[in-house]
Scaffold this motif. Structure first.
Motif, mmCIF file in Angstrom:
data_model
loop_
_atom_site.group_PDB
_atom_site.id
_atom_site.type_symbol
_atom_site.label_atom_id
_atom_site.label_comp_id
_atom_site.label_asym_id
_atom_site.label_seq_id
_atom_site.Cartn_x
_atom_site.Cartn_y
_atom_site.Cartn_z
ATOM 1 N N ILE A 142 0.852 -1.188 0.000
ATOM 2 C CA ILE A 142 0.000 0.000 0.000
ATOM 3 C C ILE A 142 0.888 1.239 0.000
ATOM 4 O O ILE A 142 1.854 1.322 0.751
ATOM 5 C CB ILE A 142 -0.904 0.039 1.248
ATOM 6 C CG1 ILE A 142 -1.889 -1.117 1.237
ATOM 7 C CG2 ILE A 142 -1.663 1.367 1.324
ATOM 8 C CD1 ILE A 142 -2.732 -1.191 2.500
ATOM 9 N N VAL A 143 0.545 2.185 -0.845
ATOM 10 C CA VAL A 143 1.196 3.492 -0.837
ATOM 11 C C VAL A 143 0.158 4.477 -0.337
ATOM 12 O O VAL A 143 -0.901 4.649 -0.944
ATOM 13 C CB VAL A 143 1.691 3.891 -2.244
ATOM 14 C CG1 VAL A 143 2.312 5.279 -2.214
ATOM 15 C CG2 VAL A 143 2.694 2.864 -2.758
ATOM 16 N N PHE A 144 0.430 5.074 0.808
ATOM 17 C CA PHE A 144 -0.488 5.990 1.482
ATOM 18 C C PHE A 144 0.001 7.404 1.182
ATOM 19 O O PHE A 144 1.093 7.778 1.573
ATOM 20 C CB PHE A 144 -0.442 5.686 2.973
ATOM 21 C CG PHE A 144 -1.438 6.414 3.824
ATOM 22 C CD1 PHE A 144 -2.346 7.313 3.312
ATOM 23 C CD2 PHE A 144 -1.461 6.187 5.184
ATOM 24 C CE1 PHE A 144 -3.262 7.969 4.114
ATOM 25 C CE2 PHE A 144 -2.366 6.828 6.014
ATOM 26 C CZ PHE A 144 -3.262 7.725 5.467
ATOM 27 N N ASN A 145 -0.803 8.179 0.451
ATOM 28 C CA ASN A 145 -0.382 9.505 0.007
ATOM 29 C C ASN A 145 -0.977 10.600 0.871
ATOM 30 O O ASN A 145 -2.188 10.703 1.006
ATOM 31 C CB ASN A 145 -0.812 9.727 -1.448
ATOM 32 C CG ASN A 145 -0.228 8.682 -2.361
ATOM 33 O OD1 ASN A 145 0.978 8.498 -2.388
ATOM 34 N ND2 ASN A 145 -1.068 7.983 -3.085
ATOM 35 N N ILE A 146 -0.101 11.402 1.452
ATOM 36 C CA ILE A 146 -0.514 12.582 2.204
ATOM 37 C C ILE A 146 0.354 13.723 1.702
ATOM 38 O O ILE A 146 1.578 13.687 1.852
ATOM 39 C CB ILE A 146 -0.330 12.403 3.722
ATOM 40 C CG1 ILE A 146 -1.119 11.200 4.222
ATOM 41 C CG2 ILE A 146 -0.748 13.673 4.462
ATOM 42 C CD1 ILE A 146 -0.890 10.875 5.686
ATOM 43 N N THR A 147 -0.252 14.720 1.088
ATOM 44 C CA THR A 147 0.487 15.852 0.546
ATOM 45 C C THR A 147 1.340 16.500 1.637
ATOM 46 O O THR A 147 0.856 16.761 2.729
ATOM 47 C CB THR A 147 -0.493 16.885 -0.040
ATOM 48 O OG1 THR A 147 -1.265 16.242 -1.053
ATOM 49 C CG2 THR A 147 0.246 18.064 -0.648
ATOM 50 N N GLY A 148 2.599 16.712 1.350
ATOM 51 C CA GLY A 148 3.492 17.381 2.286
ATOM 52 C C GLY A 148 4.027 16.491 3.385
ATOM 53 O O GLY A 148 4.671 16.964 4.316
ATOM 54 N N CYS A 149 3.793 15.205 3.291
ATOM 55 C CA CYS A 149 4.231 14.283 4.337
ATOM 56 C C CYS A 149 5.610 13.733 3.999
ATOM 57 O O CYS A 149 5.883 13.383 2.856
ATOM 58 C CB CYS A 149 3.224 13.145 4.447
ATOM 59 S SG CYS A 149 3.437 12.151 5.901
ATOM 60 N N THR A 150 6.478 13.658 5.003
ATOM 61 C CA THR A 150 7.802 13.077 4.796
ATOM 62 C C THR A 150 7.709 11.563 4.892
ATOM 63 O O THR A 150 6.690 11.013 5.295
ATOM 64 C CB THR A 150 8.801 13.574 5.865
ATOM 65 O OG1 THR A 150 8.425 13.005 7.128
ATOM 66 C CG2 THR A 150 8.839 15.079 5.946
ATOM 67 N N GLY A 151 8.771 10.877 4.550
ATOM 68 C CA GLY A 151 8.804 9.429 4.636
ATOM 69 C C GLY A 151 8.983 8.908 6.046
ATOM 70 O O GLY A 151 8.849 7.721 6.294
#
Length: 132
Positions: A35-44
């Motif tokens: 799963i790739v969880f995308n949150i704008t502006g989120c670091t790894g």
């Protein structure tokens, strides 16, 4: 991809003695992408809260989280833990939504968002600031 794969397996003991053998590994069924969880502006860095866009006091707010990958036959399940009372949460397919008609009181709020697909899940802590 599904199929048979020939590999050589080598085992070495504490004395440096090695034994090699050829084996066949059979992969059945489709492979499940992580799963790739995308949150704008989120670091790894999973230990750092993801900072969502801020909102002005008593203003409306909407933010959509998105996910890809996982088990395509299982779909996605969204869970929100610790959200402030002024937020409404909805899981809609590959998107998890938070909305509000009036963000109040002012302050910074931390909560957790989890997306699950089949046996996989990803959880991230997020923060949102309500400015005066």
């Amino acid at each position: 991809n599904p199929g048979d794969y020939a590999v050589q397996l080598i085992v070495t003991d504490a004395n440096g003695k090695s034994v090699a053998t050829n084996v066949t590994i059979t992969v059945v069924g489709p492979l499940i992408e992580p799963i790739v969880f995308n949150i704008t502006g989120c670091t790894g860095d999973v230990n750092t809260p993801c900072v969502l866009p801020s909102v002005s006091l008593n203003s409306s707010y909407a933010y959509a989280f998105s996910a890809t990958g996982g088990d395509s036959s299982a779909g996605y399940t969204w869970t929100f833990n610790g959200t402030p009372a002024w937020l409404t949460t909805v899981g809609a397919g590959s998107n998890g939504l938070i909305t509000s008609v009036a963000a109040t009181p002012a302050g910074t709020y931390l909560f957790f968002v989890t997306v699950k697909s089949g046996a996989e899940s990803v959880t991230r802590q997020v923060s949102i600031t309500v400015t005066p």
